[in-house]
Design an enzyme around this catalytic site. Structure first.
Site, PDB file in Angstrom:
ATOM      1  N   HIS A 212       0.796  -1.222   0.000  1.00  0.00           N
ATOM      2  CA  HIS A 212       0.000   0.000   0.000  1.00  0.00           C
ATOM      3  C   HIS A 212       0.826   1.268   0.000  1.00  0.00           C
ATOM      4  CE1 HIS A 212      -3.342  -2.652   0.590  1.00  0.00           C
ATOM      5  NE2 HIS A 212      -4.014  -1.688   0.015  1.00  0.00           N
ATOM      6  N   GLU A 457     -10.914 -11.211  -4.356  1.00  0.00           N
ATOM      7  CA  GLU A 457      -9.459 -11.019  -4.201  1.00  0.00           C
ATOM      8  C   GLU A 457      -8.800 -12.182  -3.479  1.00  0.00           C
ATOM      9  OE1 GLU A 457      -8.712  -7.454  -1.930  1.00  0.00           O
ATOM     10  OE2 GLU A 457     -10.413  -7.809  -0.613  1.00  0.00           O
ATOM     11  N   ASP A 481      -4.407  -8.565  -4.143  1.00  0.00           N
ATOM     12  CA  ASP A 481      -4.488  -9.684  -3.208  1.00  0.00           C
ATOM     13  C   ASP A 481      -4.722 -10.998  -3.945  1.00  0.00           C
ATOM     14  OD1 ASP A 481      -3.964  -8.744  -0.597  1.00  0.00           O
ATOM     15  OD2 ASP A 481      -5.810  -7.584  -0.684  1.00  0.00           O
ATOM     16  N   CYS A 528     -10.210  -3.559  -9.901  1.00  0.00           N
ATOM     17  CA  CYS A 528      -9.710  -2.356  -9.228  1.00  0.00           C
ATOM     18  C   CYS A 528      -8.331  -2.560  -8.600  1.00  0.00           C
ATOM     19  CB  CYS A 528     -10.699  -1.874  -8.163  1.00  0.00           C
ATOM     20  SG  CYS A 528     -10.950  -3.064  -6.838  1.00  0.00           S
TER      21      CYS A 528
HETATM   22  C1  PEP Z   1      -6.577  -5.568  -4.254  1.00  0.00           C
HETATM   23  O1  PEP Z   1      -6.298  -6.409  -3.407  1.00  0.00           O
HETATM   24  O2  PEP Z   1      -6.320  -5.684  -5.470  1.00  0.00           O
HETATM   25  C2  PEP Z   1      -7.263  -4.324  -3.846  1.00  0.00           C
HETATM   26  C3  PEP Z   1      -7.712  -3.465  -4.738  1.00  0.00           C
HETATM   27  O3  PEP Z   1      -7.362  -4.078  -2.519  1.00  0.00           O
HETATM   28  P1  PEP Z   1      -6.139  -3.519  -1.637  1.00  0.00           P
HETATM   29  O4  PEP Z   1      -5.007  -3.210  -2.579  1.00  0.00           O
HETATM   30  O5  PEP Z   1      -6.646  -2.335  -0.915  1.00  0.00           O
HETATM   31  O6  PEP Z   1      -5.846  -4.675  -0.734  1.00  0.00           O
HETATM   32 MG    MG Z   2      -7.124  -6.237  -1.402  1.00  0.00          MG
END
Ligand code: PEP
Ligand code: MG
Length: 598
Positions: A212, A457, A481, A528
């Protein structure tokens, strides 16, 4: 505070005389020439609350847990330094071993333990006293080598104290505006606390390009190089350096030629960005006239302007963690409502997909730490909807805020880390109960509740997506994920960053099949994860039948540029050919070829 702070901007222990290039992971593109601000994190607020008789054993356990965590951090740094190569790698390795040694059955740990028992000091206070004693003894000796050991023991002690109190310091606030942050690690919570405009780029010794921290850097458009182990001994505060976030390079002591060359490259980069801006208002459609929705992922409210400036037709993922990560208390329903309503209003009727809390794994919230504990494997632990169902009052407050905010626009509610249909059934019950409570309390909410959907995910959810279809109004595929859990590669671990491969045929098959089933059943589907923002993958997604992608705002126009050159039938043919392959390197090459042809 007993440990005298060094001025982080004048750490001259390691003066860089010659030009050097340090490499790491290119986590967020862009070129910056500027002055380094070295985050030493020398400031620890030592609370001195004596403990009760019966708390002594617990405090000693806390001390040992913090020692274990510190050793773990040092081992990670050591392993990362092995990638550096040559003498620097050896030097870093020795240093980390020495630090680990200082924490193993050492005078430091024994001394702190004695003080907890004999004077009932709390652990952080005990550690700070012992460091003072040892460091003062060392620095009284007139020998440069031994004096340096005094600084080492302080470093180790500070690390231990930070582990004891949790990372809540705001040292980066002191960075001069426009500086380049150099740090061992930058957590997503640190990112949430940075003041906008303060940092022009950052470089860390640890961290993977899919975590992140990297995602937030990309969304904020801050160039970043992560996992550059050598940086912690290579740069001093105030040094002029160059960061090339796309290539993952940091140039120390740049020559005049470097400055001229990178000034030109920076100008080219900015010019390319400006040129893309002309695409802002052109339709987002393929050459054969198929409309594609391009939405933005938002980590922090300040990114909303970037989303709108880059022509987002909605928000496909509002990561609500931001409301929790930069606070040391839990925001109540009213506070969450205010923040969400503001965003929904500013989107002016365009869809806003609000995801409920996905704290856990690498994303931590100070106020929830006690509830969550630290399981042995956080990525597989109490995360996302699991935490929300364990603490339903959290979910109730979030639903309350979201439902009230939904009156101001076009809202959808997204649930993270779903594995089974039972989780969705239970979640929907809570959702409807909250709606009933709000109506009873006299709050205005829409007659028809906003759609409730699930993130796909986790491989289990992707494989059995038909079972989730019973309870879900829409799906959003989280490729970050999905890749992490399909391949068993920790997305934040720099040691395995090279193995994180979103083009692995297993990941692609899961994505393709989820899109196919959703389209067959008329369930709205989007992607996403970070893959959605990579222009190279656009033909593949379009070929799979996807018509909605959500990404960091900075990528919106690049993706639009790419899709406007595509033809859906051709993309379908290309995607079919890609799915016949068994080797992801070959898949990557094919995608490059398709993009060159487009
Ligand atoms: C993902 O896992 O692709 C996602 C969009 O969620 P995050 O990156 O916030 O875990
Ligand atoms: Mg995720």
């Amino acid at each position: 505070m007993t440990v005298p702070p060094k001025d982080p901007s004048t750490n001259n222990d390691h003066v860089t005389a010659d030009r050097r290039v340090i490499t790491g992971l290119g986590a967020s593109g862009g070129i910056v020439i500027g002055r380094a601000f070295v985050l030493n994190r020398q400031y620890v607020q030592v609370s001195r609350k004596p403990i009760d008789d019966n708390a002594v054993q617990d405090e000693i356990k806390r001390l040992h847990d913090a020692v274990a965590e510190s050793i773990d951090q040092l081992k990670r740094l050591k392993s990362q330094s092995a990638n550096v190569g040559g003498a620097a790698s050896e030097e870093l390795g020795f240093l980390m071993d020495a630090y680990i040694h200082m924490l193993t059955e050492s005078r430091l740990v024994r001394g702190a333990e004695d003080l907890i028992k004999s004077r009932q000091l709390n652990a952080v206070h005990a550690v700070s006293e012992v460091i003072d004693v040892i460091a003062n003894q060392f620095s009284g000796i007139d020998d440069r080598y031994i004096a340096a050991r005094a600084s080492d023991i302080r470093d180790v002690g500070l690390r231990l104290m930070r582990c004891l109190i949790g990372e809540t310091d705001r040292v980066a606030d002191m960075a001069p505006t426009g500086s380049i942050l150099i740090a061992e690690d930058v957590s997503p919570a640190d990112m949430a606390r940075f003041n906008p405009g303060q940092l022009t780029a950052f470089v860390t010794a640890l961290g993977g390009a899919e975590g992140h921290t990297a995602i937030m850097a990309r969304s904020l458009g801050i160039p970043a190089v992560l996992g550059a182990a050598e940086i912690i001994r290579g740069v001093s505060g105030g040094d002029q350096i160059i960061v090339d976030g796309g290539r993952g390079e940091v140039i120390l002591s740049p020559t005049e030629d470097d400055i001229a060359h990178y000034t030109q490259r920076r100008a080219d980069w900015l010019a390319a960005r400006d040129k893309l801006a002309s695409l802002r208002d052109v339709p987002s459609a393929t050459r054969d006239g198929v409309d594609i929705d391009l939405h933005a992922n938002i980590e922090l409210p300040i990114e909303l302007s970037a989303a709108l400036e880059n022509g987002a037709s909605g928000i496909g993922l509002l990561r609500s963690e931001f409301m929790f990560m930069n606070k040391d208390y839990l925001p109540d329903e009213d506070e969450q409502y205010e923040e969400l309503a503001d965003i929904v209003k500013r989107m002016d009727g365009k869809p806003v997909t609000i995801r409920t809390l996905d704290i856990g794994g690498e994303k931590l919230a100070v106020a929830l730490q006690a509830d969550m504990g630290s399981g042995p494997n956080p990525a597989l632990g109490l995360r996302g909807i699991r935490l929300s169902l364990r603490k339903p009052e959290l979910l109730e407050a979030q639903f309350g805020a979201i439902l009230r905010a939904s009156l101001h626009g076009n809202v959808r509610v997204l649930i993270p880390m779903v594995v089974s249909v039972h989780e969705m059934t239970r979640t929907r019950q809570i959702y409807e109960a909250v709606a009933k409570r709000l109506r009873k309390q006299g709050h205005a909410i829409p007659d028809q509740l906003p759609p409730l959907g699930a993130m796909i995910e986790i491989p289990a959810a992707a494989i059995a997506v038909d079972t989730l279809a019973r309870e879900c109004d829409f799906f959003a595929i989280g490729t970050n994920d999905l890749t992490q859990y399909t391949l068993a590669i920790d997305r934040t671990d720099d040691q395995v960053a090279g193995l994180f491969d979103a083009l692995h045929p297993s990941v692609l098959r899961l994505i393709r099949d989820v899109i196919k089933l959703s389209n067959e059943r008329d369930i709205p589907i989007s992607v996403c994860g970070e893959m959605a923002g990579d222009p190279r993958y656009v033909p593949l997604f379009i070929g799979f039948g996807l018509r909605n992608l959500s990404m960091s705002p900075v990528n919106l126009l690049l993706v639009k540029q790419r899709l406007r050159r595509l033809d859906t039938r051709n993309s379908k043919h290309q995607a079919d050919r890609v799915m016949e392959q068994w080797d992801s390197a070959r898949i990557a090459m094919m995608l490059d070829d398709f993009n060159d042809l487009a």
